[in-house]
Design an enzyme around this catalytic site. Structure first.
Site, PDB file in Angstrom:
ATOM      1  N   LYS A   1     -10.322  -1.094  10.047  1.00 18.61           N
ATOM      2  CA  LYS A   1     -10.334  -2.326   9.252  1.00 18.61           C
ATOM      3  C   LYS A   1     -10.484  -3.557  10.137  1.00 18.61           C
ATOM      4  CE  LYS A   1      -7.216  -0.508   5.658  1.00 18.61           C
ATOM      5  NZ  LYS A   1      -8.118   0.182   4.748  1.00 18.61           N
TER       6      LYS A   1
ATOM      7  N   HIS B   1       0.872  -1.174   0.000  1.00 13.17           N
ATOM      8  CA  HIS B   1       0.000   0.000   0.000  1.00 13.17           C
ATOM      9  C   HIS B   1       0.912   1.227   0.000  1.00 13.17           C
ATOM     10  CE1 HIS B   1      -2.859   2.935   1.678  1.00 13.17           C
ATOM     11  NE2 HIS B   1      -3.841   2.094   1.425  1.00 13.17           N
TER      12      HIS B   1
ATOM     13  N   CYS C   1      -4.604   2.383  -3.781  1.00 15.04           N
ATOM     14  CA  CYS C   1      -3.375   2.896  -3.130  1.00 15.04           C
ATOM     15  C   CYS C   1      -2.235   1.901  -3.269  1.00 15.04           C
ATOM     16  CB  CYS C   1      -3.620   3.234  -1.656  1.00 15.04           C
ATOM     17  SG  CYS C   1      -4.784   4.562  -1.424  1.00 15.04           S
TER      18      CYS C   1
END
Lengths: 145, 400
Positions: free
Chosen positions: B218, B115, B358
């Protein structure tokens, strides 16, 4: 059928289909690559001028259907116009997205994007080619003021 | 008895629709909301220094959350847990705190599937300190190529920073194998566990890493909070990233000495309520039957794969049916851009994510500009997959 389907009407899809014909412009006077920072879509615009008038607009699109269609519209509408008319087209695109003001004259084709006015999160998709075009023109002829 | 799904208000109410964007943000659970509400309405005070009852209770709640996160991550010492603003904040903390000890010419190895949050802080460190960045490539399935690691490591390698599970492909990295190789050469390992943490407890002790980062939003918790777990001996070598608040021991105009870890890394008032909520999320997750949940996730994922495989124009990016993966699935559809798919799917009540996620270097690796991603979590059901399939069918007709 959902409301969002209206964004993808036939005119938009037809325009987007022609984006694949875009390519480099011979003897381009300027080139600019613009990124949509939110989604990563990318448009490269190249402009060739013949004095005050636009000879050709080309480039490359890596983006969604709306971005493809907008880039194709720019390439189709621009040849023969004066630089000032191109800048006017950029303003008309911004106005159409901002408040739904219909486009007129050489940029009437922009009205195909009218349904996008209600989808604020997609405005940048339509405007990305115009932003690239504006930055490209600025390289050869800075805006007044 | 409430089902698992009933413990997530936005799902129980139906407001979240068919929610398949869990790799970006999971839904928040009722026990998390309850503990945050309880803290805000009956236990709110600033933590660490206050000595009146409300403040000591708040500190106990905050430290209790730290202990819960330590349990969830398999860490024996709660003081190895540092609360941050999220996984990005945690990686930036390491890039500054650990990075301050690096010198020009030292090397950091970064996974190709990272990421941006695990790329950009290291590029910023490179620009500050002159460290050299190297890339550990992935194979065609999206797994880091461990065979390339030995050649990349040199006497100047100081850190390997790598995701535990890709947010694009779902490929799970063999962290233990990387840590074995790194440890043999005195190299530290940072693991980005942002995706992994939603799919069951982690054991940093078994993995053998030095840093592990997770984020609240998350793992069914609140936004604005995350955790850096850092091995105690490594914490001692790190300089603080930010100054102020309870991170000090003594301050004069001449100099400042710092509090012991983890406090020296928690400048200012921490996100107390969010940390308490994240602790509740960890407690909730620790109480679940993970073998059963993982089996459920894999069944749903298998159905999703089957449905996509039946479509001509679809290409799945990543490890396919390999068991060493999370139920995160990225795919492309010939002639249809992910943003357009997501727009139309969203209008049909199916939440997906389209774009580069991302992870632009990984997009380049696979030669795609963007993908459409469906990511499952413990509360998804077969009805979600059915809704996905129906909506995709309609969407592709609109875009035809």
């Amino acid at each position: 059928m959902s409301g969002a389907d209206g964004i993808y009407d036939t005119r938009i899809k037809e325009l987007a289909a022609t984006a694949r014909d875009l390519g480099p412009v011979e003897h381009a006077d300027c080139r600019h690559e613009a990124d949509n920072f939110l989604c990563g879509d990318r448009v490269a615009v190249e402009v060739a001028r013949d004095g005050e008038r636009i000879k050709a607009v080309g480039g490359k699109v890596r983006g969604c259907l709306l971005t493809q269609a907008a880039a194709a519209l720019v390439a189709q509408a621009a040849p023969g116009l004066k630089v000032a008319d191109l800048r006017g087209g950029i303003k008309q695109a911004e106005a159409l997205m901002a408040d739904g003001t219909p486009a007129t004259g050489a940029w009437e084709g922009l009205n195909a994007f009218t349904p996008v006015h209600d989808a604020k999160h997609r405005h940048d998709c339509v405007l990305l080619p115009f932003q690239a075009l504006a930055a490209c023109l600025d390289q050869t002829e800075p805006r007044d003021g | 008895m409430l089902s698992l799904r009933d413990q997530f208000p936005s799902l129980a109410s139906g407001l979240a629709g068919t929610y398949l964007d869990n790799a970006a943000m999971t839904q928040i659970a009722t026990p998390v909301l309850a503990r945050m509400t309880s803290f805000e309405t009956g236990g709110r005070a600033n933590v660490k220094r206050g000595i009146y009852p409300l403040a000591t209770q708040a500190t106990a709640a905050f430290e209790g959350a730290r202990a819960a996160l330590a349990r969830y991550l398999g860490a024996e010492n709660p003081n190895e847990v540092v609360f941050t603003s999220g996984a990005t904040g945690a990686i930036n903390l390491v890039a500054h705190g650990f990075g301050a000890g690096l010198t020009a010419g030292d090397e950091i190895i970064i996974g190709e599937a990272e990421h941006h949050a695990n790329i950009v802080p290291w590029q910023m460190l490179r620009d500050r300190a002159g460290v050299i960045l190297k890339v550990l490539p992935v194979d065609d399935a999206g797994y880091p190529r461990l065979d390339a690691l030995d050649d990349l490591m040199t006497a100047r390698t100081r850190l390997i920073t790598i995701t535990h599970a890709s947010n694009v492909t779902g490929a799970v990295t063999d962290i233990a194998a990387i840590c074995d190789r790194a440890r043999a050469r005195g190299v530290r390992v940072l693991v980005d566990g942002a995706q992994m943490a939603a799919h069951g407890p982690v054991d940093v002790t078994t993995l053998g890493c030095d840093f592990y980062v997770v984020t609240g939003h998350k793992m069914f918790g609140p936004t604005g909070v995350g955790v850096l777990w850092a091995r105690a001996e490594v914490q001692e070598t790190m300089t603080p990233f930010m100054g102020g608040g309870e991170m000090i021991r003594r301050v004069t105009f001449g100099e400042t000495t710092y509090a012991p870890p983890p406090h020296r890394f928690e400048a200012g008032t921490p996100p107390v309520t969010q940390a308490v909520g994240l602790g509740a999320a960890a407690d909730m997750l620790l109480g679940l039957d993970w073998p059963e949940i993982r089996a459920h996730e894999q069944i749903l994922f298998g159905i999703l794969m089957e449905r996509l495989a039946a479509l001509d124009r679809v290409t799945v990016i990543g490890p396919g049916g390999n068991a060493r993966r999370l139920p995160i699935l990225s795919f492309t559809v010939a002639g249809a851009h992910p943003h357009d798919i997501c727009e139309l799917m969203g209008a049909r009540g199916v939440a997906l994510r389209g774009g580069h996620h991302c992870a632009q270097p990984l997009m380049d690796r696979f030669g795609v500009e963007a993908t459409t991603r469906a990511s499952l979590a413990l509360y998804n059901v077969q009805g979600d997959i059915d809704a996905f399939t129906d909506a995709l069918d309609e969407t592709l007709k609109v875009l035809a």
